[in-house]
Design a protein around this motif. Structure first.
Motif, PDB file in Angstrom:
ATOM      1  N   GLN A 403       0.851  -1.203   0.000  1.00 55.62           N
ATOM      2  CA  GLN A 403       0.000   0.000   0.000  1.00 55.62           C
ATOM      3  C   GLN A 403       0.886   1.252   0.000  1.00 55.62           C
ATOM      4  O   GLN A 403       0.661   2.194  -0.764  1.00 55.62           O
ATOM      5  CB  GLN A 403      -0.895  -0.026   1.250  1.00 55.62           C
ATOM      6  CG  GLN A 403      -1.663   1.237   1.537  1.00 55.62           C
ATOM      7  CD  GLN A 403      -3.035   1.281   0.862  1.00 55.62           C
ATOM      8  OE1 GLN A 403      -3.650   0.237   0.667  1.00 55.62           O
ATOM      9  NE2 GLN A 403      -3.488   2.464   0.501  1.00 55.62           N
ATOM     10  N   ALA A 404       1.927   1.241   0.858  1.00 57.06           N
ATOM     11  CA  ALA A 404       2.826   2.399   0.935  1.00 57.06           C
ATOM     12  C   ALA A 404       3.566   2.591  -0.389  1.00 57.06           C
ATOM     13  O   ALA A 404       3.789   3.723  -0.830  1.00 57.06           O
ATOM     14  CB  ALA A 404       3.820   2.216   2.078  1.00 57.06           C
ATOM     15  N   PHE A 405       3.930   1.481  -1.045  1.00 60.09           N
ATOM     16  CA  PHE A 405       4.595   1.548  -2.355  1.00 60.09           C
ATOM     17  C   PHE A 405       3.696   2.301  -3.342  1.00 60.09           C
ATOM     18  O   PHE A 405       4.122   3.235  -4.023  1.00 60.09           O
ATOM     19  CB  PHE A 405       4.862   0.123  -2.856  1.00 60.09           C
ATOM     20  CG  PHE A 405       5.406   0.025  -4.262  1.00 60.09           C
ATOM     21  CD1 PHE A 405       6.764  -0.147  -4.484  1.00 60.09           C
ATOM     22  CD2 PHE A 405       4.557   0.078  -5.362  1.00 60.09           C
ATOM     23  CE1 PHE A 405       7.268  -0.250  -5.780  1.00 60.09           C
ATOM     24  CE2 PHE A 405       5.047  -0.019  -6.657  1.00 60.09           C
ATOM     25  CZ  PHE A 405       6.409  -0.190  -6.865  1.00 60.09           C
ATOM     26  N   ALA A 406       2.412   1.884  -3.390  1.00 56.34           N
ATOM     27  CA  ALA A 406       1.473   2.504  -4.332  1.00 56.34           C
ATOM     28  C   ALA A 406       1.281   3.983  -3.994  1.00 56.34           C
ATOM     29  O   ALA A 406       1.304   4.848  -4.878  1.00 56.34           O
ATOM     30  CB  ALA A 406       0.142   1.761  -4.298  1.00 56.34           C
ATOM     31  N   GLU A 407       1.132   4.287  -2.700  1.00 53.41           N
ATOM     32  CA  GLU A 407       0.936   5.687  -2.288  1.00 53.41           C
ATOM     33  C   GLU A 407       2.171   6.520  -2.614  1.00 53.41           C
ATOM     34  O   GLU A 407       2.066   7.633  -3.115  1.00 53.41           O
ATOM     35  CB  GLU A 407       0.664   5.754  -0.779  1.00 53.41           C
ATOM     36  CG  GLU A 407      -0.745   5.350  -0.409  1.00 53.41           C
ATOM     37  CD  GLU A 407      -0.938   5.230   1.097  1.00 53.41           C
ATOM     38  OE1 GLU A 407      -1.980   4.709   1.489  1.00 53.41           O
ATOM     39  OE2 GLU A 407      -0.028   5.635   1.864  1.00 53.41           O
TER      40      GLU A 407
END
Ligand code: SF4
Ligand code: SF4
Length: 546
Positions: A403-407
């Protein structure tokens, strides 16, 4: 004044080896890996110290002060300690002796936070009863307050609006010394002997108040040895250190300050819960958010495992420290709070001198865009990216979760879109799908066929290079293209025995007719290259995995 960019937890890049341990434990996903080094996102960090605790290379540390620098800054220097400090030493050293040792190190006076703790203990029950949003969450751990600001902003109204025991004590001590010694408040310096980084941050960046009454901090780790030296030297006696309004000090009520589950200031309250450890804290805050703990009236939460005894800047094992504190507490008289004091305490609360009077604001760390339409678009994009990611939250990419990667990608915090796991899977999948045959390799690498034409349709799945035939026999896998400078006829026999796909001879090495004839007979393609073995292997690697 609040200095919102101040953090007590810092990174020493030269020590960081990019192991990603800290990425995985950080409760607010504040750490990223950039150029193989950890870096902290200031807006997200709550100074909980989890990363200090876990880093095997000591690349994270805390900014605290040095005793010599502090001495010159103020006319009157006071050390303020938490009861946690007593637990660091053998119980042959009483709290009074430990306080005397600190004074001996160069302070004009020394106190512990007992009075602040006692004030809270005396008035909190009534305040909790009248608090409109339940369950009420304790305000004593600054790391938890910051966690709420960052991850659970809707729980801000649940926070108990009383200052921490440390702040209350510092305020009372300063005012009292100012009166007694006729000193200006600004000439009195209070140094906190701290078990944690969260409290260090609160000196420059306090929560719920305009400014802190504490001026500097020394970690327990840094002052432990100097204190021990003084204690062992026998230079100090059992001097009583009295608090302003108490005749016995430290009191049992005061010492029972958030040290562990079974040693909590609030454990006797009905319908209360005591939780410690940052990840337990997150689970409980999630439960509160879901409305599953509405039957409770009060929850005391400490970020460190075992409460302040497990702070990142202590020296003693927290179980041993707890045992020491319990033994100290047994020897102390249970202090009975005088009714007239309680009235004073309520007065202090009502006039705002021990209350969190400044509103606690949420810390927005995931705002995607000020424009709502753009924000929704970005949210959809994040979801699209997330759907394609493996979802195993390995952290190898440098972002702590998928999720952090995508954000990070959508908000511009990372420029590349390379998920290492996806890359490996992609290459593996392609390799399997590839069905490369010897003829493909011959064409792509521009190899000359010396013999074994009938084997050109053999499948190639791997590459192996070695010139020692016995070693090849032991290690090469079937369906490999074998690169060797050997041209002896036995290479064909080895290829047949191992079911190798072809043999590639580098640097145009000469091949005897005997070898060529054998290769024709056995349908083992013999291919010749102008390049050396290294270049052939490199190109084969590219061809086979691309
Ligand atoms: S101190 Fe806590 S919040 Fe800050 S980077 Fe370290 S683990 Fe994360
Ligand atoms: S639990 Fe105690 S030691 Fe740990 S961060 Fe909170 S206040 Fe500091």
């Amino acid at each position: 004044m609040e200095n919102k960019y101040f953090h007590s937890v810092i990174l020493k890049p030269e020590r960081c080896i990019g192991c990603t341990y800290c990425l995985r434990v950080c409760p607010t996903e504040a750490i990223r890996l950039k150029n193989k080094k950890a870096s902290i996102i200031a807006q997200r960090c709550i100074d909980c110290g989890e990363c200090i605790r876990i880093c095997p290379n000591h690349a994270k540390s805390a900014i605290t002060d040095n005793i010599e620098d502090i001495k010159g800054k103020f006319k009157y220097n006071v050390a303020l300690v938490l009861p946690v400090l007593y637990g660091q030493f053998d119980t042959i050293y009483s709290p009074d002796k430990i306080l005397s040792a600190i004074k001996y190190l160069g302070f004009d006076d020394v106190y512990d936070i007992s009075q602040g703790a006692e004030i809270i203990g005396a008035i909190a029950e009534d305040i909790i009863k009248n608090h409109s949003t339940k369950p009420v969450i304790s305000s004593s751990c600054p790391a938890i307050l910051r966690l709420i600001q960052v991850r659970f902003p809707e729980l801000i109204p649940n926070i108990l609006d009383i200052e921490t025991p440390t702040e209350i004590s510092a305020r009372i001590i300063k005012n009292r010394i100012s009166k007694e010694k006729s000193l200006d408040i600004k000439d009195i310096g209070i140094t906190l002997i701290t078990p944690c980084t969260a409290r260090v941050t609160s000196i420059k960046n306090p929560i719920g108040v305009e400014h802190s009454f504490i001026d500097s901090s020394i970690s327990i780790k840094d002052i432990y040895v100097p204190i021990l030296k003084v204690l062992s030297s026998g230079n100090v006696n059992e001097t009583k250190h009295s608090m302003p309004t108490l005749n016995a000090m430290p009191t049992l009520n005061g010492i029972i300050c958030n040290n562990s589950d079974d040693f909590s200031m609030f454990s006797s309250y009905r319908k209360s819960l005591s939780v410690n450890g940052i990840h337990n804290a997150i689970s409980i805050l999630e439960e509160i958010e879901l409305g599953r703990l509405n039957n409770l009236s009060f929850i005391e939460i400490a970020a460190c495992p075992g409460g302040c005894l497990g702070g990142p800047l202590v020296v003693e094992n927290r179980y041993i420290a707890l045992n020491n504190i319990k033994n100290i507490a047994k020897k102390l008289k249970n202090h009975v709070i005088d009714k007239s004091n309680i009235n004073n305490y309520f007065e202090m609360y009502n006039n705002g001198s021990i209350r969190l009077v400044k509103s606690i604001e949420p810390r927005s760390v995931t705002r995607l865009d000020l424009d709502i339409k753009k924000s929704i678009k970005k949210l959809n994009l994040i979801q699209n990216i997330l759907d394609k990611l493996p979802g195993i939250n390995c952290g190898i990419c440098g972002s702590p979760t998928c999720q952090a990667f995508a954000e990070d990608f959508v908000t511009g915090n990372r420029s590349d879109y390379i998920c290492p796991v996806q890359e490996i899977e992609r290459k593996k999948g392609l390799k399997e799908k590839n069905n490369m045959i010897v003829k493909d390799i011959m064409d792509r690498l521009n190899l000359k066929l010396a013999a074994g034409e009938s084997g050109l349709k053999k499948e190639v799945k791997d590459v192996y290079t070695c010139d020692l035939l016995s070693w090849v026999m032991a290690h090469a896998d079937a369906k490999s293209a074998w690169v060797t400078i050997q041209t002896h006829v036995n290479i064909v026999a080895v290829a047949v025995l191992l079911d190798l796909s072809c043999i590639i001879i580098p640097e145009n090495a000469e091949i005897s007719d005997e070898t060529k004839n054998k290769a024709d007979d056995e349908s083992i393609p013999l291919l010749i290259s102008d390049e050396n073995a290294y270049k052939i292997c490199y190109e084969l690697h590219q061809e086979l995995i691309r």
